[in-house]
Every structure is written in structure tokens, then in C-alpha cells.
Scaffold this motif. Structure first.
Motif, short mmCIF file in Angstrom:
data_model
loop_
_atom_site.label_atom_id
_atom_site.label_comp_id
_atom_site.label_asym_id
_atom_site.label_seq_id
_atom_site.Cartn_x
_atom_site.Cartn_y
_atom_site.Cartn_z
N GLU A 1 0.85 -1.17 -0.08
CA GLU A 1 -0.08 -0.09 -0.22
C GLU A 1 0.82 1.04 -0.10
N GLY A 2 2.16 0.94 0.27
CA GLY A 2 2.90 2.11 0.30
C GLY A 2 3.45 2.64 1.47
N LEU A 3 3.14 2.14 2.50
CA LEU A 3 3.49 2.62 3.79
C LEU A 3 5.02 2.46 4.25
N SER A 4 5.94 3.38 4.89
CA SER A 4 7.14 3.22 5.30
C SER A 4 7.27 1.97 6.39
N MET A 5 8.59 1.51 6.50
CA MET A 5 8.82 0.76 7.53
C MET A 5 8.33 1.04 9.00
N ALA A 6 8.76 2.42 9.00
CA ALA A 6 8.45 3.14 10.57
C ALA A 6 6.99 3.12 10.59
N LYS A 7 6.18 3.51 9.61
CA LYS A 7 4.66 3.38 9.82
C LYS A 7 3.98 2.06 9.92
N ILE A 8 4.47 1.17 9.25
CA ILE A 8 4.16 -0.20 9.47
C ILE A 8 4.31 -0.63 10.86
N ALA A 9 5.34 -0.49 11.44
CA ALA A 9 5.84 -0.88 12.65
C ALA A 9 4.96 -0.07 13.64
N SER A 10 4.57 0.88 13.46
CA SER A 10 3.85 1.69 14.37
C SER A 10 2.60 1.26 14.50
N LYS A 11 2.09 0.91 13.39
CA LYS A 11 0.68 0.68 13.17
C LYS A 11 0.55 -0.86 13.72
N LEU A 12 1.36 -1.84 13.71
CA LEU A 12 1.52 -3.24 14.01
C LEU A 12 1.88 -3.45 15.58
N GLY A 13 2.56 -2.26 16.09
CA GLY A 13 2.96 -2.31 17.34
C GLY A 13 4.34 -3.14 17.56
N ILE A 14 5.21 -3.26 16.47
CA ILE A 14 6.22 -3.91 16.38
C ILE A 14 7.43 -2.97 16.19
N GLY A 15 8.80 -3.71 16.17
CA GLY A 15 9.87 -2.81 15.86
C GLY A 15 10.28 -2.72 14.16
N LEU B 1 10.15 -8.34 5.66
CA LEU B 1 10.22 -7.95 4.16
C LEU B 1 11.45 -8.59 3.20
N ASN B 2 12.29 -8.75 4.06
CA ASN B 2 13.80 -9.47 3.43
C ASN B 2 14.12 -10.71 4.21
N PRO B 3 13.33 -11.69 4.09
CA PRO B 3 13.79 -12.86 4.97
C PRO B 3 15.04 -13.70 4.25
N ALA B 4 15.33 -13.34 3.09
CA ALA B 4 16.40 -14.18 2.41
C ALA B 4 17.82 -13.39 3.20
N LYS B 5 17.95 -12.02 3.73
CA LYS B 5 19.00 -11.81 4.18
C LYS B 5 19.34 -12.26 5.61
N GLN B 6 18.33 -12.83 6.12
CA GLN B 6 18.56 -13.67 7.34
C GLN B 6 19.74 -14.66 7.38
#
Length: 185
Positions: A157-171, A179-184
Motif C-alpha cells: 500500500e506504500g507505507l514506510s517501514m516506520a509507519k508499518i511498525a507503528s501501526k502493528l506495534g512491532i519494531g 520483508l527481507n527474509p533471504a538476508k537472515q
């Protein structure tokens, strides 16, 4: 001047906190510094109490574990107080650093307290290992991974990572990992 210091680790230790303040008042403390903070956290009131003390004063605590987190920490506090000409009293142990015996007892008791804490931590680690080996200890459920689909939808939907984190109550880091599981690793 007699200066008191009272501390509990958590806010729900109210009775113990009140008892310390009551005891310090009964001992004639003219100024009492008090805080409810973990021994490993920043202890601004302890720093303020040590800073406040002047030559000839006595810093009083009801118990050794209310003051220092380790022998090294205790040593630093005592070194600072001694340099200022300030005595130390620990009520429940009957220790008073104005005497050579009091200084010796304080160092011995500090060593025993640190040993006891290290033994407790070792037993705790052994208990956790045993529980893990028995399959009973799995740790905290990964909350952010359970929200991975929601995170991806909000990103679409175009939300930034900070806005997603805030909306969902996570870091933000959790959002990034979802969003980037391959880098783990």
C-alpha cells in the motif's frame, strides 16, 4: 549528615521500598535518595546520593544488595566515598566503614554476594538448558513473523517501514526482517 539510599528493582515491590524508607528515616537520615530501578539499569539517584555526600557524611543503606550489583561496583562506590571522606553503613549487616573491621567485612561480604549471584545465574542457565533439552522451553513466539502477510500488504500500500511498525506495534527491525527474509542468516 546522614544520607540514605533506598532502591527496589520493580515498582511492584512497594512494601519493601516503604520499609527501607521507614528504616532510613528512623535511623536519622536527613536526606533520602530513592528509586525503583533494576540494579543493572541507570541508577541516577544512587549517583546523586554519592555526589551529594560531603566530607564527614555517612551514606546508609538497609541492605548490601540495594547498593551494588557486584564487588567491582561496590569497590568503585566505596572508593568514591572514601576519596570524599564519606563513611558507609549497611544496616542489616552491622557494617560501618569508619572502622578497619567494617571495611574488611564489607569487602568479604561483597565477595560472597557476588559469588551467590553467579551461582544463581549458573543454576538458571542449567535449568534453561535442561528445559530446552526436554523440549519444554521454546522461548517467546515470534510475533512479527506471524504478521508477515499483514506487513507485506501494508508495504504494498506504500507505507514506510516506520509507519508499518507503528501501526502493528512491532519494531522497525522486525518489519525489515519480514520483508527481507533471504538476508537472515
Amino acid at each position: 549528615m546522614i544520607v540514605g539510599y533506598a532502591r527496589t528493582s520493580t515498582l511492584d515491590q512497594e512494601a519493601g521500598f516503604e520499609a527501607q524508607v521507614r528504616d532510613l528515616t528512623a535511623l536519622g537520615c536527613e536526606r533520602i535518595f530513592k528509586e525503583q530501578v533494576s540494579s543493572v539499569g541507570k541508577r541516577t539517584e544512587l549517583d546523586a546520593a554519592v555526589d551529594f555526600c560531603r566530607e564527614g557524611d555517612t551514606l546508609v543503606v538497609t541492605k548490601l544488595d540495594r547498593l551494588a550489583r557486584s564487588v567491582t561496583h561496590l569497590g568503585k562506590i566505596i572508593e568514591t566515598l572514601e576519596a570524599k571522606g564519606v563513611a558507609m553503613r549497611i544496616v542489616n549487616l552491622g557494617v560501618d566503614t569508619t572502622t578497619p573491621t567494617g571495611k574488611l567485612m564489607l569487602n568479604v561480604l561483597g565477595g560472597v554476594a557476588q559469588f551467590e549471584r553467579e551461582m544463581m545465574l549458573e543454576r538458571q542457565r542449567e535449568g534453561i538448558k535442561s528445559a530446552k533439552d526436554a523440549g519444554k522451553y521454546k522461548g517467546r513466539k515470534p510475533t512479527a513473523q506471524a504478521k508477515a502477510d499483514e506487513i507485506k500488504a501494508l508495504k504494498a500500500e506504500g507505507l514506510s517501514m516506520a509507519k508499518i511498525a507503528s501501526k502493528l506495534g512491532i519494531g522497525v527491525g522486525s518489519v525489515h526482517r519480514a520483508l527481507n527474509p533471504a538476508k537472515q542468516a
